[in-house]
Design a protein around this motif. Structure first.
Motif, PDB file in Angstrom:
ATOM      1  N   ILE A 235       0.829  -1.207   0.000  1.00  0.00           N
ATOM      2  CA  ILE A 235       0.000   0.000   0.000  1.00  0.00           C
ATOM      3  C   ILE A 235       0.861   1.253   0.000  1.00  0.00           C
ATOM      4  N   THR A 236       1.897   1.295   0.846  1.00  0.00           N
ATOM      5  CA  THR A 236       2.721   2.507   0.913  1.00  0.00           C
ATOM      6  C   THR A 236       3.478   2.741  -0.393  1.00  0.00           C
ATOM      7  N   THR A 241       3.854   6.110  -5.370  1.00  0.00           N
ATOM      8  CA  THR A 241       3.697   6.278  -6.815  1.00  0.00           C
ATOM      9  C   THR A 241       2.595   7.289  -7.113  1.00  0.00           C
ATOM     10  N   PHE A 242       1.503   7.210  -6.368  1.00  0.00           N
ATOM     11  CA  PHE A 242       0.387   8.145  -6.515  1.00  0.00           C
ATOM     12  C   PHE A 242       0.856   9.573  -6.255  1.00  0.00           C
ATOM     13  N   ARG A 301      14.213  15.662  -4.987  1.00  0.00           N
ATOM     14  CA  ARG A 301      13.358  16.840  -5.023  1.00  0.00           C
ATOM     15  C   ARG A 301      12.458  16.867  -6.248  1.00  0.00           C
ATOM     16  N   LEU A 302      12.938  16.296  -7.358  1.00  0.00           N
ATOM     17  CA  LEU A 302      12.138  16.280  -8.576  1.00  0.00           C
ATOM     18  C   LEU A 302      11.411  14.955  -8.785  1.00  0.00           C
ATOM     19  N   GLY A 303      11.571  14.028  -7.845  1.00  0.00           N
ATOM     20  CA  GLY A 303      10.884  12.749  -7.946  1.00  0.00           C
ATOM     21  C   GLY A 303      11.367  11.899  -9.097  1.00  0.00           C
ATOM     22  N   ALA A 304      12.627  12.071  -9.482  1.00  0.00           N
ATOM     23  CA  ALA A 304      13.194  11.306 -10.600  1.00  0.00           C
ATOM     24  C   ALA A 304      13.910  10.070 -10.076  1.00  0.00           C
ATOM     25  N   ASN A 305      13.774   8.953 -10.800  1.00  0.00           N
ATOM     26  CA  ASN A 305      14.426   7.721 -10.356  1.00  0.00           C
ATOM     27  C   ASN A 305      15.684   7.395 -11.148  1.00  0.00           C
ATOM     28  N   ASN A 306      16.041   8.246 -12.104  1.00  0.00           N
ATOM     29  CA  ASN A 306      17.303   8.082 -12.816  1.00  0.00           C
ATOM     30  C   ASN A 306      17.710   9.433 -13.397  1.00  0.00           C
TER      31      ASN A 306
END
Length: 321
Positions: A235-236, A241-242, A301-306
């Motif tokens: 759930i978390t 992702t949401f 900070r920008l929510g980027a994963n790469n």
């Protein structure tokens, strides 16, 4: 002198140091008991005195300013070692926590991962405790539903200890918040307190998500009627992702675009040119580790994963103007 010495020496060692300063030296030959005495060893270990062997052995003082510098450096090393030790303990405890959670029969004991809270005071206190315990990030969603009108004086301020650890605090407000009296002052106060704030047209509920592992979800519009404390990874993870999807689509509040430090801005601009970490470090005169730390902070900070996503998002968000 006695007051400052009491901060770094025992009373016995401080008295012996005062005696040394007054006499200039003490003969270890004439006072053999001094050689193995606790206060003597303490002075030598802490850099306030030293043995001198010119003829007969003597105990001589180190000048006060240099002695205090020695003591401060020793204490700083002890604090650093203690802090690093506590971080290692925290990592070990997290591993134990995951082992504990993985070993439970969650079909039989769901309350360990999902707990219903009905006390408003407990919900408020828990929200604060979660922020205090954060190690990486705090993600928050705020709707226009409040028990009382927004008050800039009651803005949740990121805990200084968490900020010092590099924890990122992000908040998404629903568009309806902007229509409330006092909302402009509240948003400004939030940004000044350290929150990164964005606006989304419409949001279904409030939420607090810490480190992507623990979530506080409301049972009612304001969140104070009741809440769910959720620690279920499935759930978390979905909630994170949401939040990230909302964050990318949300609009930064006017005048509240996240500020980068001068060094972060330089790292980002060089990264966008295609330079590798080693080249960036050499160009800026910093270590590769510092470059990687800045890149990690920018990605967070920008929510980027790469890095590819980081570059694209930075350009889209106008961070590379």
């Amino acid at each position: 002198m006695k007051t400052c010495l009491a901060e770094v020496l025992s009373a016995e060692a401080a008295a012996l140091y005062q005696r040394l300063l007054a006499a200039g030296k003490l003969s270890l030959h004439e006072e053999p008991m001094l050689r193995d005495a606790g206060p003597t060893r303490e002075l030598i270990e802490r850099g306030f005195a030293r043995e001198r062997h010119v003829g007969r052995p003597e105990l001589v003082p180190v000048e006060p300013v240099r002695a205090m510098d020695n003591a401060i450096l020793l204490i700083q090393r002890q604090i650093t070692d203690r802090y690093e030790g506590l971080l290692r303990v925290r990592e070990e405890v997290e591993a134990l926590q995951q082992h504990y959670l993985g070993a439970k029969d969650w079909g039989r004991l769901p309350e360990d991962r999902i707990r219903v809270l009905t006390d408003g005071a407990e919900i408020g206190a828990l929200s604060v405790e979660l922020c205090l315990s954060a190690r990486r990030d705090v993600m928050s969603i705020e709707t226009e539903h409040f028990n009382r009108p927004p008050d800039p004086q009651s803005v949740r301020r990121p805990p200084a200890a968490a900020v010092a650890r590099g924890v990122t605090f992000r908040n998404i407000y629903t568009r309806g918040v902007l229509d409330l009296p006092g909302s402009a002052q509240m948003l400004r106060a939030s940004v000044e307190a350290g929150w990164q704030c964005r606006i989304y047209p419409e949001l279904p509920m409030k939420m607090v998500l810490v480190d992507g592992q623990t979530a506080l979800l409301p049972l009612g519009p304001t969140g104070m009627e009741g809440a769910l404390l959720v620690r279920t990874p499935v759930i978390t993870s979905a909630l994170r992702t949401f939040f990230d999807l909302l964050w990318h689509r949300a609009v930064p509040v006017n005048g509240t675009r996240e500020r980068l430090s001068s060094e972060q801005d330089q790292v980002l601009r060089l990264l966008l040119t295609g330079m590798i970490d080693k080249a960036i470090a050499r160009h800026l005169g910093i270590s590769e580790r510092t470059v990687r730390r800045h890149v990690g902070a920018l990605m967070q900070r920008l929510g980027a994963n790469n890095r590819v996503t980081l570059a694209a998002t930075a350009v889209r968000e106008g961070w590379a103007d």
